[in-house]
Scaffold this motif. Structure first.
Motif, PDB file in Angstrom:
ATOM      1  N   VAL A  17      37.203  40.991  25.464  1.00  0.00           N
ATOM      2  CA  VAL A  17      37.789  42.103  26.211  1.00  0.00           C
ATOM      3  C   VAL A  17      38.662  41.516  27.313  1.00  0.00           C
ATOM      4  O   VAL A  17      38.376  40.428  27.828  1.00  0.00           O
ATOM      5  CB  VAL A  17      36.725  43.047  26.820  1.00  0.00           C
ATOM      6  CG1 VAL A  17      35.884  43.688  25.746  1.00  0.00           C
ATOM      7  CG2 VAL A  17      35.870  42.328  27.842  1.00  0.00           C
ATOM      8  N   VAL A  18      39.733  42.224  27.629  1.00  0.00           N
ATOM      9  CA  VAL A  18      40.691  41.756  28.632  1.00  0.00           C
ATOM     10  C   VAL A  18      40.461  42.517  29.932  1.00  0.00           C
ATOM     11  O   VAL A  18      40.533  43.749  29.956  1.00  0.00           O
ATOM     12  CB  VAL A  18      42.144  41.975  28.150  1.00  0.00           C
ATOM     13  CG1 VAL A  18      43.143  41.536  29.221  1.00  0.00           C
ATOM     14  CG2 VAL A  18      42.385  41.229  26.848  1.00  0.00           C
ATOM     15  N   VAL A  19      40.158  41.798  31.006  1.00  0.00           N
ATOM     16  CA  VAL A  19      39.982  42.425  32.316  1.00  0.00           C
ATOM     17  C   VAL A  19      40.748  41.618  33.362  1.00  0.00           C
ATOM     18  O   VAL A  19      41.172  40.494  33.112  1.00  0.00           O
ATOM     19  CB  VAL A  19      38.492  42.516  32.715  1.00  0.00           C
ATOM     20  CG1 VAL A  19      37.711  43.367  31.726  1.00  0.00           C
ATOM     21  CG2 VAL A  19      37.861  41.131  32.845  1.00  0.00           C
ATOM     22  N   ASN A  20      40.884  42.195  34.544  1.00  0.00           N
ATOM     23  CA  ASN A  20      41.606  41.508  35.609  1.00  0.00           C
ATOM     24  C   ASN A  20      40.670  40.623  36.442  1.00  0.00           C
ATOM     25  O   ASN A  20      39.464  40.540  36.179  1.00  0.00           O
ATOM     26  CB  ASN A  20      42.345  42.522  36.498  1.00  0.00           C
ATOM     27  CG  ASN A  20      41.384  43.401  37.290  1.00  0.00           C
ATOM     28  OD1 ASN A  20      40.193  43.139  37.381  1.00  0.00           O
ATOM     29  ND2 ASN A  20      41.903  44.463  37.863  1.00  0.00           N
ATOM     30  N   LYS A  21      41.239  39.992  37.450  1.00  0.00           N
ATOM     31  CA  LYS A  21      40.458  39.054  38.255  1.00  0.00           C
ATOM     32  C   LYS A  21      39.347  39.737  39.039  1.00  0.00           C
ATOM     33  O   LYS A  21      38.273  39.167  39.264  1.00  0.00           O
ATOM     34  CB  LYS A  21      41.365  38.289  39.210  1.00  0.00           C
ATOM     35  CG  LYS A  21      42.075  39.159  40.248  1.00  0.00           C
ATOM     36  CD  LYS A  21      42.980  38.335  41.150  1.00  0.00           C
ATOM     37  CE  LYS A  21      43.675  39.210  42.194  1.00  0.00           C
ATOM     38  NZ  LYS A  21      44.580  38.424  43.066  1.00  0.00           N
ATOM     39  N   TRP A  22      39.571  41.008  39.473  1.00  0.00           N
ATOM     40  CA  TRP A  22      38.580  41.698  40.280  1.00  0.00           C
ATOM     41  C   TRP A  22      37.360  42.097  39.457  1.00  0.00           C
ATOM     42  O   TRP A  22      36.222  42.004  39.934  1.00  0.00           O
ATOM     43  CB  TRP A  22      39.190  42.916  40.967  1.00  0.00           C
ATOM     44  CG  TRP A  22      40.325  42.591  41.879  1.00  0.00           C
ATOM     45  CD1 TRP A  22      41.619  43.026  41.782  1.00  0.00           C
ATOM     46  CD2 TRP A  22      40.283  41.753  43.041  1.00  0.00           C
ATOM     47  NE1 TRP A  22      42.386  42.513  42.799  1.00  0.00           N
ATOM     48  CE2 TRP A  22      41.591  41.725  43.595  1.00  0.00           C
ATOM     49  CE3 TRP A  22      39.279  41.016  43.672  1.00  0.00           C
ATOM     50  CZ2 TRP A  22      41.903  41.002  44.740  1.00  0.00           C
ATOM     51  CZ3 TRP A  22      39.588  40.290  44.814  1.00  0.00           C
ATOM     52  CH2 TRP A  22      40.883  40.285  45.336  1.00  0.00           C
ATOM     53  N   VAL A  23      37.578  42.547  38.237  1.00  0.00           N
ATOM     54  CA  VAL A  23      36.454  42.904  37.372  1.00  0.00           C
ATOM     55  C   VAL A  23      35.668  41.645  36.999  1.00  0.00           C
ATOM     56  O   VAL A  23      34.428  41.654  36.963  1.00  0.00           O
ATOM     57  CB  VAL A  23      36.934  43.659  36.118  1.00  0.00           C
ATOM     58  CG1 VAL A  23      35.786  43.926  35.156  1.00  0.00           C
ATOM     59  CG2 VAL A  23      37.597  44.983  36.520  1.00  0.00           C
ATOM     60  N   LYS A  24      36.383  40.553  36.728  1.00  0.00           N
ATOM     61  CA  LYS A  24      35.705  39.281  36.460  1.00  0.00           C
ATOM     62  C   LYS A  24      34.835  38.867  37.637  1.00  0.00           C
ATOM     63  O   LYS A  24      33.681  38.447  37.474  1.00  0.00           O
ATOM     64  CB  LYS A  24      36.729  38.177  36.180  1.00  0.00           C
ATOM     65  CG  LYS A  24      37.379  38.235  34.812  1.00  0.00           C
ATOM     66  CD  LYS A  24      38.364  37.084  34.649  1.00  0.00           C
ATOM     67  CE  LYS A  24      39.068  37.150  33.302  1.00  0.00           C
ATOM     68  NZ  LYS A  24      40.077  36.063  33.154  1.00  0.00           N
ATOM     69  N   LYS A  25      35.395  38.961  38.846  1.00  0.00           N
ATOM     70  CA  LYS A  25      34.646  38.575  40.042  1.00  0.00           C
ATOM     71  C   LYS A  25      33.404  39.440  40.225  1.00  0.00           C
ATOM     72  O   LYS A  25      32.341  38.942  40.600  1.00  0.00           O
ATOM     73  CB  LYS A  25      35.543  38.674  41.285  1.00  0.00           C
ATOM     74  CG  LYS A  25      36.557  37.540  41.415  1.00  0.00           C
ATOM     75  CD  LYS A  25      37.372  37.669  42.690  1.00  0.00           C
ATOM     76  CE  LYS A  25      38.403  36.551  42.813  1.00  0.00           C
ATOM     77  NZ  LYS A  25      37.787  35.229  42.970  1.00  0.00           N
ATOM     78  N   LEU A  26      33.540  40.753  39.966  1.00  0.00           N
ATOM     79  CA  LEU A  26      32.396  41.641  40.128  1.00  0.00           C
ATOM     80  C   LEU A  26      31.251  41.244  39.208  1.00  0.00           C
ATOM     81  O   LEU A  26      30.108  41.076  39.664  1.00  0.00           O
ATOM     82  CB  LEU A  26      32.803  43.095  39.850  1.00  0.00           C
ATOM     83  CG  LEU A  26      31.622  44.075  39.818  1.00  0.00           C
ATOM     84  CD1 LEU A  26      30.967  44.189  41.182  1.00  0.00           C
ATOM     85  CD2 LEU A  26      32.047  45.440  39.303  1.00  0.00           C
ATOM     86  N   TYR A  27      31.546  41.070  37.936  1.00  0.00           N
ATOM     87  CA  TYR A  27      30.458  40.773  36.996  1.00  0.00           C
ATOM     88  C   TYR A  27      29.899  39.373  37.193  1.00  0.00           C
ATOM     89  O   TYR A  27      28.698  39.144  36.989  1.00  0.00           O
ATOM     90  CB  TYR A  27      30.919  41.028  35.557  1.00  0.00           C
ATOM     91  CG  TYR A  27      30.836  42.502  35.225  1.00  0.00           C
ATOM     92  CD1 TYR A  27      29.649  43.062  34.764  1.00  0.00           C
ATOM     93  CD2 TYR A  27      31.908  43.343  35.439  1.00  0.00           C
ATOM     94  CE1 TYR A  27      29.540  44.416  34.502  1.00  0.00           C
ATOM     95  CE2 TYR A  27      31.820  44.717  35.187  1.00  0.00           C
ATOM     96  CZ  TYR A  27      30.626  45.237  34.713  1.00  0.00           C
ATOM     97  OH  TYR A  27      30.528  46.591  34.477  1.00  0.00           O
ATOM     98  N   THR A  28      30.727  38.438  37.626  1.00  0.00           N
ATOM     99  CA  THR A  28      30.226  37.106  37.970  1.00  0.00           C
ATOM    100  C   THR A  28      29.269  37.196  39.150  1.00  0.00           C
ATOM    101  O   THR A  28      28.189  36.580  39.155  1.00  0.00           O
ATOM    102  CB  THR A  28      31.393  36.157  38.306  1.00  0.00           C
ATOM    103  OG1 THR A  28      32.253  36.041  37.174  1.00  0.00           O
ATOM    104  CG2 THR A  28      30.880  34.782  38.699  1.00  0.00           C
ATOM    105  N   LEU A  29      29.659  38.007  40.152  1.00  0.00           N
ATOM    106  CA  LEU A  29      28.824  38.195  41.341  1.00  0.00           C
ATOM    107  C   LEU A  29      27.487  38.848  40.965  1.00  0.00           C
ATOM    108  O   LEU A  29      26.423  38.430  41.445  1.00  0.00           O
ATOM    109  CB  LEU A  29      29.592  39.062  42.341  1.00  0.00           C
ATOM    110  CG  LEU A  29      28.985  39.388  43.696  1.00  0.00           C
ATOM    111  CD1 LEU A  29      30.111  39.672  44.697  1.00  0.00           C
ATOM    112  CD2 LEU A  29      28.050  40.597  43.655  1.00  0.00           C
ATOM    113  N   ILE A  30      27.542  39.858  40.098  1.00  0.00           N
ATOM    114  CA  ILE A  30      26.325  40.565  39.689  1.00  0.00           C
ATOM    115  C   ILE A  30      25.381  39.637  38.922  1.00  0.00           C
ATOM    116  O   ILE A  30      24.168  39.584  39.197  1.00  0.00           O
ATOM    117  CB  ILE A  30      26.667  41.794  38.823  1.00  0.00           C
ATOM    118  CG1 ILE A  30      27.424  42.845  39.641  1.00  0.00           C
ATOM    119  CG2 ILE A  30      25.400  42.385  38.203  1.00  0.00           C
ATOM    120  CD1 ILE A  30      26.614  43.491  40.745  1.00  0.00           C
ATOM    121  N   ILE A  31      25.924  38.892  37.964  1.00  0.00           N
ATOM    122  CA  ILE A  31      25.085  37.989  37.163  1.00  0.00           C
ATOM    123  C   ILE A  31      24.445  36.920  38.049  1.00  0.00           C
ATOM    124  O   ILE A  31      23.245  36.626  37.929  1.00  0.00           O
ATOM    125  CB  ILE A  31      25.914  37.342  36.025  1.00  0.00           C
ATOM    126  CG1 ILE A  31      26.391  38.398  35.026  1.00  0.00           C
ATOM    127  CG2 ILE A  31      25.089  36.273  35.325  1.00  0.00           C
ATOM    128  CD1 ILE A  31      25.286  39.172  34.333  1.00  0.00           C
TER     129      ILE A  31
END
Length: 319
Positions: A17-31
């Motif tokens: 799936v293609v997402v932007n830098k902010w969505v990547k950062k959010l899920y990285t932070l959550i994990i």
């Protein structure tokens, strides 16, 4: 049971799936937060919300009506974040959700489904649910989608009483109604859930004050929820800009906030505003609720007009 947060995170990592830098950062932070013990996760609460939405929530207009909602992976992950991430007391960790997503990506329907779940299964006795917007007509759009969802499901409809200005559920003493833009009249509301619609159009100081009045009404609730959602807009220095600043600080690790959940679907590269793959970053439902053919036609129109280009970049790229 399936964990949609990890599933979406994995899909982002392997670029399926293609997402932007902010969505990547959010899920990285959550994990990282889950693995370090900063956050706790209730699979039962997350899956119960997803199951309710896909069982009891219906489309109320268009070719999919009156069929039941089928959540996409990004939506299941988002529902899991809202209802599955909990604090040490087992209550919702995130009380303020900021969802930025492009036009035609189903945010009004999504918000109505969240409201329906909170009405019937969130466990809040005496719930006070409001659909807030600058004008009553705008607030009524999401409220009407919510009402139509209830009407489509006989079991829920039997519990709901439509009154002159609200919907009342006697079983848990819960009410839901649209709320127009008036900070003065909003004092003392004791809100349990607020859906703040199209906040990019909430004007200046008045919009900021209205938003703060809604937040300040949460004090007596154990796990209140404010879902603020919007496409980008043209109002400068309003609540949308304020939430964007808070959200990016949070995602960059520059904030001590612990109750804000920012989900920012927007393009990364402004120069690629007419690239369909870049636009997927602002349109997670591309190919689902918004067709690729439709988007290509809108791009063609925007490429021939500066005013149309500005509108396209705002509403479909979230710039």
């Amino acid at each position: 049971m399936y964990n949609y947060i990890y599933a979406y995170y994995q899909a982002i990592a392997d670029e399926s799936v293609v997402v932007n830098k902010w969505v990547k950062k959010l899920y990285t932070l959550i994990i990282k937060g889950l693995e370090s013990g900063l956050f706790y996760y209730s699979q039962k609460k997350a899956n119960r919300a997803i199951k309710f939405i896909e069982t009891f929530c219906h489309h109320h207009e268009g070719e999919l009506a009156p069929g039941r909602l089928k959540l996409e992976l990004w939506e299941k992950a988002l529902v899991s974040l809202i209802f599955g991430i909990v604090d040490e007391n087992g209550l919702r960790q995130f009380r303020e959700v900021f969802l930025v997503v492009a036009r035609k990506n189903g945010k009004t329907l999504f918000a109505a489904a969240i409201a329906e779940y909170c009405t019937f299964l969130d466990g809040e006795y005496g719930g006070r649910i409001y659909f807030a917007a600058p004008k009553l007509e705008q607030a009524a759009l999401c409220f009407e989608a919510y009402h139509q969802m209830i009407l489509q499901e006989p079991e829920l409809d039997a519990m709901a009483q439509k009154r002159r200005t609200d919907i009342y559920i006697a079983q848990n003493n819960t009410t839901a109604k649209p709320l127009a833009f008036s900070a003065k009249k909003s004092d003392g509301l004791n809100i349990s859930l607020a859906i703040a619609d199209e906040i990019a159009s909430w004007q200046g100081d008045q919009g900021l004050k209205f938003y703060e009045v809604i937040k300040s009404s949460f004090g007596a609730r154990r796990q209140p929820l404010l879902l603020a959602m919007s496409t980008a807009g043209y109002v400068n220095d309003g609540i949308f800009d304020e939430l964007m600043k808070r959200s990016t600080r949070f995602l960059l690790g520059e904030s001590k906030e612990t109750r804000l959940l920012p989900i920012l679907y927007m393009i990364d590269d402004i120069e690629k505003w007419n690239d369909i793959n870049e636009l997927r970053k602002a349109n997670p439902n591309l190919g689902v609720s918004v067709s690729v053919d439709y988007m290509l036609e809108e791009i063609a129109i925007a490429e021939g007009s500066l005013s149309k280009k500005a509108e396209f970049m705002c509403k479909y790229a979230n710039i």
